[in-house]
Design a protein around this motif. Structure first.
Motif, PDB file in Angstrom:
ATOM      1  N   SER A 189      10.948   4.400  -5.407  1.00 17.24           N
ATOM      2  CA  SER A 189      10.217   3.451  -4.648  1.00 17.24           C
ATOM      3  C   SER A 189      10.304   1.950  -5.231  1.00 17.24           C
ATOM      4  O   SER A 189      10.377   1.039  -4.439  1.00 17.24           O
ATOM      5  N   SER A 190      10.669   1.860  -6.466  1.00 20.68           N
ATOM      6  CA  SER A 190      10.890   0.355  -7.048  1.00 20.68           C
ATOM      7  C   SER A 190      11.959  -0.361  -6.261  1.00 20.68           C
ATOM      8  O   SER A 190      11.858  -1.420  -5.842  1.00 20.68           O
TER       9      SER A 190
ATOM     10  N   SER B 142       3.718   6.643  -5.279  1.00 21.59           N
ATOM     11  CA  SER B 142       3.847   6.753  -6.508  1.00 21.59           C
ATOM     12  C   SER B 142       2.720   7.820  -6.917  1.00 21.59           C
ATOM     13  O   SER B 142       2.854   8.262  -7.783  1.00 21.59           O
ATOM     14  N   ASN B 143       1.594   7.612  -5.898  1.00 22.42           N
ATOM     15  CA  ASN B 143       0.474   8.509  -6.408  1.00 22.42           C
ATOM     16  C   ASN B 143       0.208   9.964  -5.714  1.00 22.42           C
ATOM     17  O   ASN B 143      -0.426  10.794  -6.061  1.00 22.42           O
TER      18      ASN B 143
ATOM     19  N   TYR C  44      -5.369   0.373  -7.317  1.00 22.39           N
ATOM     20  CA  TYR C  44      -4.056   1.075  -8.023  1.00 22.39           C
ATOM     21  C   TYR C  44      -3.734   0.236  -9.129  1.00 22.39           C
ATOM     22  O   TYR C  44      -2.944   0.939 -10.228  1.00 22.39           O
ATOM     23  N   LYS C  45      -3.506  -1.194  -9.312  1.00 19.11           N
ATOM     24  CA  LYS C  45      -3.128  -1.953 -10.359  1.00 19.11           C
ATOM     25  C   LYS C  45      -4.322  -3.070 -10.812  1.00 19.11           C
ATOM     26  O   LYS C  45      -5.144  -3.354 -10.026  1.00 19.11           O
TER      27      LYS C  45
ATOM     28  N   TRP D 227       0.814  -1.120  -0.205  1.00 19.29           N
ATOM     29  CA  TRP D 227      -0.060  -0.165   0.112  1.00 19.29           C
ATOM     30  C   TRP D 227       0.883   1.235   0.072  1.00 19.29           C
ATOM     31  O   TRP D 227       0.614   2.320  -0.677  1.00 19.29           O
TER      32      TRP D 227
ATOM     33  N   LYS E 255      -2.765  -4.179  -4.153  1.00 20.82           N
ATOM     34  CA  LYS E 255      -2.487  -3.306  -5.277  1.00 20.82           C
ATOM     35  C   LYS E 255      -3.946  -3.477  -6.152  1.00 20.82           C
ATOM     36  O   LYS E 255      -4.271  -2.499  -6.515  1.00 20.82           O
TER      37      LYS E 255
ATOM     38  N   GLU F  44       3.715   1.643  -1.065  1.00 20.84           N
ATOM     39  CA  GLU F  44       4.351   1.835  -2.416  1.00 20.84           C
ATOM     40  C   GLU F  44       3.584   2.838  -3.259  1.00 20.84           C
ATOM     41  O   GLU F  44       3.987   3.552  -4.194  1.00 20.84           O
ATOM     42  N   GLU F  45       2.527   2.206  -3.447  1.00 17.31           N
ATOM     43  CA  GLU F  45       1.460   2.906  -4.451  1.00 17.31           C
ATOM     44  C   GLU F  45       1.128   4.037  -3.885  1.00 17.31           C
ATOM     45  O   GLU F  45       0.885   4.939  -4.694  1.00 17.31           O
TER      46      GLU F  45
ATOM     47  N   ASN G 153       1.212  -7.799  -3.407  1.00 13.36           N
ATOM     48  CA  ASN G 153       0.444  -7.722  -4.712  1.00 13.36           C
ATOM     49  C   ASN G 153      -0.899  -7.539  -4.734  1.00 13.36           C
ATOM     50  O   ASN G 153      -1.470  -6.752  -5.353  1.00 13.36           O
TER      51      ASN G 153
END
Length: 290
Positions: free
Chosen positions: A39-40, A27-28, A84-85, A21, A79, A23-24, A76
């Protein structure tokens, strides 16, 4: 054992959801502190450290495999759940590569720890009778090799050698460093491999970019070096745990070999003594006859 399994699996789910969570979110949305980091790379390093740590704490191959798979699934799935993904965006080359690195090296650690514990449990009573002397030279050689490789890797990266590869070249370097830490068979050298290999990579990259203006590079890039140190410390903890598992595995194999060799010698000794006694008896009887 049941309570321990529930605790570790629960921690895997919680940390997987939390960092997936974060990480997303990073990025947002703009988070000042997190904006310093890639972040990656950051969440890859966090993930490999947590999975190797969970495997180390598990002491059971089934629980070890379940722990890192649970973490990766939680990481995963969150996300997708939060929108998010979608599944297709999770199957990029970079994500598949990083997931593959995590699975390969945590699975390797789990297998090493499993077999070393099995051997140690089997020969527990006889291990105290056997002592092994470690070879310090080999870990040092592997450690120096990792520094040379990271330097060469940086130069190749600057020469656009990896430009055609659709992933961050740091992930390839991390895979090489993890492999070196496994081959070092020593947790201290594994730690130094993990802390120096990425730091040298970032340091040389920054120096090359700044035309080797060392003073200017350090004055203007303090935040950059802070990030590089953070990455290196995180990564070194993972390489330490992986190297520790390989050292325990090899030590257990050598101990088993030494114990079996000692048992063979002990069994052969009475037979040789019997042969000597028999020869002495024959010699004595010959003397009496004469």
């Amino acid at each position: 054992m049941k309570k321990k399994a529930i605790t570790i699996i629960s921690l895997c789910i919680i940390t997987g959801i939390l960092f997936g969570w974060l990480e997303e979110i990073n990025s947002n949305f703009y988070i000042p502190l997190m904006s310093l980091y890639d972040s990656s790379i950051l969440f890859f390093l966090i993930s490999i450290f947590l999975t190797t740590l969970f495997v180390t704490l598990s002491h059971n191959i089934t629980l070890s495999i379940a722990s890192f798979l649970t973490y990766l699934l939680s990481y995963n799935i969150v996300k997708i759940v939060f929108g998010y993904k979608d599944i297709a965006s999770l199957l990029t080359v970079e994500r598949l590569l990083t997931t593959g690195i995590i699975i390969v090296f945590t699975l390797t650690e789990a297998i090493f720890l499993y077999f070393s514990s099995r051997i140690n449990d089997r020969y527990r009573e006889k291990i105290k009778e056997v002592r092994l002397q470690g070879d310090v030279a080999f870990p040092i050689v592997v450690f120096l090799l990792s520094i040379v490789l990271s330097s060469i890797f940086t130069l190749l990266d600057q020469r656009l050698f990896f430009s055609s590869i659709p992933v961050n070249s740091f992930f390839i370097l991390s895979c090489i460093a993890l492999l070196c830490s496994v081959c070092s068979l020593n947790e201290i050298s594994g730690f130094f491999i993990g802390i120096f290999a990425p730091f040298i990579y970032f340091l040389l990259s920054n120096l090359i970019t700044s035309n080797f203006q060392i003073v200017q590079s350090f004055e203007e890039g303090r935040q950059f070096y802070f990030v590089a140190i953070t990455y290196s410390i995180l990564f070194s903890l993972s390489t330490l745990l992986v190297a520790r598992s390989s050292r325990q595995f090899v030590d257990s194999l050598l101990l088993r070999r030494a114990i079996l060799k000692k048992e063979t010698l002990v069994k052969a000794k009475p037979k040789s003594e019997e042969k000597v006694a028999e020869k002495e008896k024959v010699a004595a009887s010959d003397k009496t006859h004469n």
